[in-house]
Motif scaffolding. Structure first.
Motif, PDB file in Angstrom:
ATOM      1  N   LEU A 101      -8.690  -2.607   2.078  1.00 50.08           N
ATOM      2  CA  LEU A 101      -7.310  -2.506   2.539  1.00 50.08           C
ATOM      3  C   LEU A 101      -7.101  -3.327   3.801  1.00 50.08           C
TER       4      LEU A 101
ATOM      5  N   VAL B 271      -6.062  -4.827  -1.239  1.00 46.53           N
ATOM      6  CA  VAL B 271      -4.710  -4.322  -1.033  1.00 46.53           C
ATOM      7  C   VAL B 271      -4.182  -4.868   0.293  1.00 46.53           C
TER       8      VAL B 271
ATOM      9  N   VAL C 155      -0.431   2.849   5.671  1.00 45.17           N
ATOM     10  CA  VAL C 155      -0.057   2.942   4.267  1.00 45.17           C
ATOM     11  C   VAL C 155       1.246   3.734   4.133  1.00 45.17           C
TER      12      VAL C 155
ATOM     13  N   ALA D 292       0.835  -1.203   0.000  1.00 43.48           N
ATOM     14  CA  ALA D 292       0.000   0.000   0.000  1.00 43.48           C
ATOM     15  C   ALA D 292       0.865   1.246   0.000  1.00 43.48           C
TER      16      ALA D 292
ATOM     17  N   LEU E  59      -1.473   1.768  -4.090  1.00 46.51           N
ATOM     18  CA  LEU E  59      -2.741   2.481  -3.954  1.00 46.51           C
ATOM     19  C   LEU E  59      -3.220   3.020  -5.299  1.00 46.51           C
TER      20      LEU E  59
ATOM     21  N   GLU F 250      -1.039  -4.911   2.924  1.00 46.88           N
ATOM     22  CA  GLU F 250       0.138  -4.141   3.329  1.00 46.88           C
ATOM     23  C   GLU F 250       0.696  -4.694   4.632  1.00 46.88           C
TER      24      GLU F 250
ATOM     25  N   ALA G  87      -6.073   6.568   1.276  1.00 43.98           N
ATOM     26  CA  ALA G  87      -6.423   5.311   1.931  1.00 43.98           C
ATOM     27  C   ALA G  87      -7.656   5.439   2.811  1.00 43.98           C
TER      28      ALA G  87
ATOM     29  N   ILE H 290     -11.351   2.817  -0.820  1.00 49.04           N
ATOM     30  CA  ILE H 290     -10.051   2.184  -0.593  1.00 49.04           C
ATOM     31  C   ILE H 290     -10.014   1.453   0.738  1.00 49.04           C
ATOM     32  N   THR H 291     -10.443   2.128   1.805  1.00 48.85           N
ATOM     33  CA  THR H 291     -10.240   1.579   3.141  1.00 48.85           C
ATOM     34  C   THR H 291     -10.963   0.257   3.358  1.00 48.85           C
TER      35      THR H 291
END
Length: 461
Positions: free
Chosen positions: A107, A35, A42, A15, A20, A37, A98, A103-104
């Motif tokens: 993630l 994603v 991030v 990430a 991203l 990480e 993020a 996105i979150t």
């Protein structure tokens, strides 16, 4: 791959900025990303060198698809001509990106990918291989979980895998046993790590922008901390490549970085050892002895610490069960090797490239971002954004968009043919994860135009 896997996500490993960006492009095209990480936030690798200032301004540092996600929220892009630090890149761009719901919810932080394979098929099995999804093994909080994926984009970078300082790509004798005397490539000389360097003798090994950043920080430290002594060891016979194109560089911070380093070296504030071959490291109480040879004499220097700025190499362990087509020298996708060979290209001369050159025998698996350059040192952040844009288009079935690659990179002002004329081992002047410009009283500058690289990389000796 069979359409039966189309409902599965595309796993993006890492990430950072490129990871991203990959997620943003996939979301924009209606393809579900996941994603993963390993850090707790991030941009974890970028945060490791947060004190360093990029030599590429914001205009090169924000991905287009990410910008289209951010703008409706009221987020405003920073001044396009300003050079952000690594910390600012994370705080002002990656963290807000993020935090977006798109996105979150896709993630996973604190999650490390430890292996990738075709579901039910090891590397040797061919029958029905293309119909199998990928199985991605993830470790989080001590728990192990396997996730099935329709495709995988590895943007995990190379930050955690530095080259050794020994000759020929091998660790020097005693290097591992005396690791406590060594630092990473970008210590915070003027901040967090000041006490370690002030009034001491430091040996910096490497000839990329990470080395330059540290050397100039030490020069500044020496102005206020008496007894601060700086020795610089390179494998080549000339430092001209790193001194760069000066005013001809289209990234002024990168040009100024080289100009200042040249002046500091010629004035004697930095002692330069050329054609250094380090063979052994021996701890001697509070100090460390570094021995080996140069072209004409024995190398024998005792210092307080050694900064390993010799670049990076990709970690290929997690992809052992994936069928890859990698260049034998640079460990990058074979189709990309000729375009990024540091013997012929700098970071301003690498042509645009995308999915077509990044694909591997196992369809749907890609290495993108800095890791895609293997041991070559020429990677720029904008390059990674175009890579993942093309990959996302291909995964969405838009072949025309995947093949239509464009990239406008700033020239360096120096090329390998110029360097070769001086009898130096040719190599790119670019960097793959951190170029830096030191201004008195200001943070150092690194380059995303970034160049934390590899084997014989921007940051190699």
């Amino acid at each position: 791959m069979s359409s039966t896997a189309d409902h599965l996500p595309v796993v993006v490993i890492g990430a950072g900025p490129v990871g991203l960006a990959a997620a943003a492009h996939l979301i924009e095209r209606g393809v579900e990303p996941l994603v993963v990480e390993q850090g707790d936030a991030v941009g974890a690798a970028v945060s490791s060198w947060g004190h360093v200032r990029l030599f590429s301004p914001w205009r090169y540092d924000v991905d287009a698809a990410a910008l289209r996600l951010l703008e409706p929220t009221g987020w405003r892009s920073p001044d396009p001509d300003t050079l952000p630090t690594g910390a600012e890149l994370v705080a002002d761009y990656l963290t807000p990106l993020a935090a977006l719901p798109q996105i979150t919810e896709r993630l996973r932080l604190g999650s490390k990918v430890t292996g990738i394979t075709r579901d039910g098929a090891d590397k040797t099995r061919s029958l029905g291989r293309d119909r199998q999804p990928y199985r991605v093994r993830i470790v989080a909080g001590g728990q192990v979980q396997d996730v099935l994926a329709r495709a995988v984009i590895d943007t995990s970078g190379t930050w955690d895998h530095t080259n050794p300082i020994g000759t020929g790509g091998l660790p020097a004798l005693g290097e591992k046993e005396n690791a406590g005397y060594l630092t990473g490539p970008l210590p915070d000389v003027l901040g967090r790590d000041r006490a370690r360097f002030a009034g001491t003798h430091t040996l910096v090994v490497g000839m990329g922008h990470s080395a330059a950043n540290t050397l100039l920080a030490l020069v500044e430290l020496a102005e206020t901390a008496p007894g601060t002594t700086i020795t610089w060891a390179i494998r080549g016979g000339s430092a001209r490549r790193l001194f760069g194109g000066g005013s001809d560089d289209e990234l002024p911070a990168r040009g100024l970085l080289g100009s200042r380093l040249k002046e500091a070296t010629e004035s004697g504030r930095i002692t330069l050892i050329k054609r250094a071959s380090i063979e052994q490291i021996s701890g001697e109480g509070q100090r460390v002895r570094v021995t080996g040879s140069t072209r004409d004499e024995v190398l024998d220097v005792t210092v307080d610490q050694v900064v390993n700025a010799t670049g990076f190499r990709p970690d290929l362990d997690i992809v052992r069960e994936v069928r890859l087509d990698l260049d034998s020298a640079m460990e990058c996708p074979a189709g990309l090797a000729e375009l990024i060979d540091p013997n012929y290209h700098s970071c301003g001369t690498v042509p645009a490239h995308g999915e077509q050159l990044l694909r591997h025998p196992d369809a749907g698996f890609y290495i993108a971002g800095m890791k895609s350059y293997g041991r070559a040192p020429t990677f720029l952040l904008a390059t990674g954004y175009e890579q993942v844009r093309s990959i996302a288009a291909a995964l969405a079935g838009d072949t025309a968009a995947a093949m239509a690659v464009e990239l406008n990179l700033p020239a360096t002002g120096v090329c390998s043919t110029d360097v070769a004329a001086d009898g130096e081992e040719t190599s790119c002047c670019g960097t793959n994860e951190t170029p830096q410009l030191l201004t008195i009283g200001a943070p150092a500058t690194t380059g995303f135009a970034t160049g934390l690289a590899h084997g014989r990389s921007a940051d190699s000796a």
